[in-house]
Design a protein around this motif. Structure first.
Motif, PDB file in Angstrom:
ATOM      1  N   GLU A 242      -0.662  -4.599  16.211  1.00 36.19           N
ATOM      2  CA  GLU A 242      -1.808  -5.307  16.785  1.00 36.19           C
ATOM      3  C   GLU A 242      -2.509  -6.053  15.652  1.00 36.19           C
ATOM      4  N   PHE A 243      -2.433  -7.380  15.699  1.00 39.19           N
ATOM      5  CA  PHE A 243      -2.980  -8.239  14.647  1.00 39.19           C
ATOM      6  C   PHE A 243      -4.131  -9.024  15.263  1.00 39.19           C
ATOM      7  N   THR A 244      -5.360  -8.747  14.859  1.00 33.64           N
ATOM      8  CA  THR A 244      -6.531  -9.390  15.441  1.00 33.64           C
ATOM      9  C   THR A 244      -7.320 -10.128  14.362  1.00 33.64           C
ATOM     10  N   THR A 245      -8.401 -10.755  14.781  1.00 40.56           N
ATOM     11  CA  THR A 245      -9.254 -11.475  13.833  1.00 40.56           C
ATOM     12  C   THR A 245      -9.997 -10.533  12.890  1.00 40.56           C
ATOM     13  N   ASN A 246     -10.076  -9.241  13.234  1.00 38.51           N
ATOM     14  CA  ASN A 246     -10.850  -8.291  12.443  1.00 38.51           C
ATOM     15  C   ASN A 246     -10.031  -7.207  11.755  1.00 38.51           C
ATOM     16  N   TYR A 247      -8.790  -7.001  12.194  1.00 40.68           N
ATOM     17  CA  TYR A 247      -7.966  -5.956  11.582  1.00 40.68           C
ATOM     18  C   TYR A 247      -6.510  -6.100  12.003  1.00 40.68           C
ATOM     19  N   PHE A 248      -5.645  -5.437  11.273  1.00 40.58           N
ATOM     20  CA  PHE A 248      -4.269  -5.207  11.689  1.00 40.58           C
ATOM     21  C   PHE A 248      -4.093  -3.710  11.818  1.00 40.58           C
ATOM     22  N   GLN A 249      -3.386  -3.279  12.861  1.00 35.51           N
ATOM     23  CA  GLN A 249      -3.070  -1.862  12.946  1.00 35.51           C
ATOM     24  C   GLN A 249      -1.689  -1.647  13.559  1.00 35.51           C
ATOM     25  N   LEU A 250      -1.050  -0.578  13.074  1.00 30.47           N
ATOM     26  CA  LEU A 250       0.238  -0.138  13.588  1.00 30.47           C
ATOM     27  C   LEU A 250      -0.006   1.097  14.438  1.00 30.47           C
ATOM     28  N   ILE A 251       0.383   1.008  15.702  1.00 26.60           N
ATOM     29  CA  ILE A 251       0.164   2.091  16.663  1.00 26.60           C
ATOM     30  C   ILE A 251       1.480   2.797  16.945  1.00 26.60           C
ATOM     31  N   ALA A 252       1.457   4.122  16.920  1.00 24.06           N
ATOM     32  CA  ALA A 252       2.631   4.913  17.304  1.00 24.06           C
ATOM     33  C   ALA A 252       2.373   5.530  18.676  1.00 24.06           C
TER      34      ALA A 252
ATOM     35  N   LEU B  88      -4.493   1.147   3.464  1.00 18.39           N
ATOM     36  CA  LEU B  88      -3.907   1.416   4.788  1.00 18.39           C
ATOM     37  C   LEU B  88      -4.818   2.228   5.695  1.00 18.39           C
ATOM     38  N   SER B  89      -6.010   2.558   5.179  1.00 19.96           N
ATOM     39  CA  SER B  89      -6.969   3.368   5.945  1.00 19.96           C
ATOM     40  C   SER B  89      -8.266   2.590   6.169  1.00 19.96           C
ATOM     41  N   TYR B  90      -8.126   1.300   6.393  1.00 18.32           N
ATOM     42  CA  TYR B  90      -9.285   0.416   6.578  1.00 18.32           C
ATOM     43  C   TYR B  90     -10.183   0.929   7.708  1.00 18.32           C
ATOM     44  N   ASP B  91     -11.494   0.955   7.429  1.00 18.04           N
ATOM     45  CA  ASP B  91     -12.433   1.524   8.415  1.00 18.04           C
ATOM     46  C   ASP B  91     -13.072   0.465   9.312  1.00 18.04           C
TER      47      ASP B  91
ATOM     48  N   ILE C 249      -3.223   5.638  15.682  1.00 17.73           N
ATOM     49  CA  ILE C 249      -3.113   4.618  14.640  1.00 17.73           C
ATOM     50  C   ILE C 249      -2.374   5.191  13.439  1.00 17.73           C
ATOM     51  N   VAL C 250      -1.291   4.536  13.059  1.00 18.17           N
ATOM     52  CA  VAL C 250      -0.516   4.958  11.895  1.00 18.17           C
ATOM     53  C   VAL C 250      -1.137   4.396  10.626  1.00 18.17           C
ATOM     54  N   ILE C 251      -1.363   3.069  10.611  1.00 13.28           N
ATOM     55  CA  ILE C 251      -2.072   2.430   9.505  1.00 13.28           C
ATOM     56  C   ILE C 251      -3.015   1.385  10.068  1.00 13.28           C
ATOM     57  N   LYS C 252      -4.072   1.084   9.317  1.00 13.56           N
ATOM     58  CA  LYS C 252      -5.008   0.031   9.695  1.00 13.56           C
ATOM     59  C   LYS C 252      -5.457  -0.670   8.422  1.00 13.56           C
ATOM     60  N   THR C 253      -5.431  -2.018   8.434  1.00 11.01           N
ATOM     61  CA  THR C 253      -5.776  -2.776   7.241  1.00 11.01           C
ATOM     62  C   THR C 253      -6.650  -3.974   7.599  1.00 11.01           C
ATOM     63  N   ILE C 254      -7.166  -4.619   6.562  1.00 14.20           N
ATOM     64  CA  ILE C 254      -7.788  -5.930   6.724  1.00 14.20           C
ATOM     65  C   ILE C 254      -6.729  -6.873   7.302  1.00 14.20           C
ATOM     66  N   PRO C 255      -7.118  -7.832   8.166  1.00 16.95           N
ATOM     67  CA  PRO C 255      -6.120  -8.673   8.850  1.00 16.95           C
ATOM     68  C   PRO C 255      -5.508  -9.754   7.955  1.00 16.95           C
ATOM     69  N   ASP C 256      -4.673  -9.322   7.049  1.00 15.53           N
ATOM     70  CA  ASP C 256      -3.972 -10.232   6.142  1.00 15.53           C
ATOM     71  C   ASP C 256      -2.640  -9.586   5.793  1.00 15.53           C
ATOM     72  N   GLU C 257      -1.548 -10.335   5.960  1.00 21.94           N
ATOM     73  CA  GLU C 257      -0.218  -9.770   5.743  1.00 21.94           C
ATOM     74  C   GLU C 257      -0.048  -9.150   4.370  1.00 21.94           C
TER      75      GLU C 257
ATOM     76  N   HIS D 138      -1.733  -7.141   2.926  1.00 24.89           N
ATOM     77  CA  HIS D 138      -2.133  -5.733   2.930  1.00 24.89           C
ATOM     78  C   HIS D 138      -1.153  -4.839   3.689  1.00 24.89           C
ATOM     79  N   PHE D 139      -0.408  -5.396   4.642  1.00 27.86           N
ATOM     80  CA  PHE D 139       0.457  -4.506   5.432  1.00 27.86           C
ATOM     81  C   PHE D 139       1.944  -4.823   5.368  1.00 27.86           C
ATOM     82  N   GLN D 140       2.316  -6.002   4.835  1.00 27.38           N
ATOM     83  CA  GLN D 140       3.735  -6.305   4.707  1.00 27.38           C
ATOM     84  C   GLN D 140       4.425  -5.243   3.852  1.00 27.38           C
ATOM     85  N   LYS D 141       5.596  -4.868   4.254  1.00 26.15           N
ATOM     86  CA  LYS D 141       6.442  -3.905   3.551  1.00 26.15           C
ATOM     87  C   LYS D 141       5.928  -2.466   3.634  1.00 26.15           C
ATOM     88  N   MET D 142       4.875  -2.232   4.416  1.00 22.34           N
ATOM     89  CA  MET D 142       4.301  -0.891   4.513  1.00 22.34           C
ATOM     90  C   MET D 142       4.923  -0.061   5.636  1.00 22.34           C
TER      91      MET D 142
END
Length: 268
Positions: free
Chosen positions: A156-166, A261-264, A181-189, A191-195
């Protein structure tokens, strides 16, 4: 050369000097749009005649607007005036109307300079709007029949965050057991590419690996079967191949990645 990238943002050359914080903030809030249209346009397989593989909509103050051009790095750039007042009103909200207006106007301007698949791009904008401006996709779905579990990883890639849901389902009953939520980051690749890459099972864990095939996140299977989503980040394991100082430095980096990966969701 095939068109592979679409982006909108404040002009790098100008804002990197004048207000880099604003430049990065705008880029981050709009990355979910650039990502969506970049992935979508690749399916069109539009040949640009070996001139460019990216269309960039660059925003500048009205006083220094430029004509479209092709940069030496294979980028077709179309320039538009930046309406900072409109941006400030919507940033951090789910309203993406201004961003899409910029995208549409910029694409039309670019089409006046060079042939581009304008009709397909405008149709993609309409589809994006009809879908609620959501950039979501299934990364991987995997079944483990020996433990009667199916795991689905959704992005889920939004204007405010990216998150990977299991989502963890029971195969035999086709029922959802748990989701989280598995990981959550600032919405910029960046931060989450290759993770995240694959899903494995080992002992009492569902393991989400990164692109180096290392364990990144562990989900407890017994808890999942009880309807509880409980995950932990894989710890750093000291290596005999490194000195004590090197292991400590690598562990520090590992912990910094976990923090990313633990963006609040507190804003940026």
């Amino acid at each position: 050369m095939t068109l592979r990238y679409i982006s909108i943002g404040l002009d790098y050359d100008y804002y990197i000097q004048e207000n880099n914080k604003l430049r990065y903030e705008f880029q981050t809030h709009t990355r979910f749009i650039s990502n969506y249209f970049s992935r979508a346009i690749r399916k069109v397989k539009f040949d640009t005649g070996n001139e460019f593989n990216m269309i960039s909509i660059s925003l500048l103050p009205e006083t220094i607007l430029k004509q479209p051009d092709i940069k030496s790095n294979d980028v077709l750039k179309a320039y538009l005036p930046f309406n900072q007042e409109r941006y400030e009103k919507i940033k951090g909200t789910e309203d993406c109307k201004y961003y899409l207006e910029v995208l549409e106007e910029g694409l039309k301007k670019a089409s006046e300079f060079k042939p581009i698949p304008l009709e397909e791009l405008l149709n993609l904008i309409d589809e994006f709007k009809k879908g609620g401006c959501k950039n979501e996709w299934v990364h991987k779905k995997k079944r483990f029949k020996e433990i009667d579990i199916e795991v689905i990883l959704t992005c889920e890639f939004t204007t405010n965050y990216f998150q990977l849901i299991a989502t963890i389902n029971q195969i035999s009953t086709k029922k959802e057991l748990t989701k989280g939520i598995v990981i959550k980051t600032i919405p910029d690749e960046i931060h989450f590419q290759k993770m995240f890459k694959d899903i494995l099972v080992h002992k009492n864990f569902i393991i989400i690996t990164d692109t180096s095939d290392s364990a990144r996140v562990l989900i407890y299977i017994d808890d999942a079967k009880k309807g509880i989503f409980e995950k932990v980040f894989a710890p750093y394991i000291y290596s005999d191949d490194y000195t004590k100082e090197e292991n400590e430095e690598y562990e520090k980096t590992h912990n910094e990645v976990i923090e990313i990966l633990s963006y609040d969701g507190s804003g940026f």
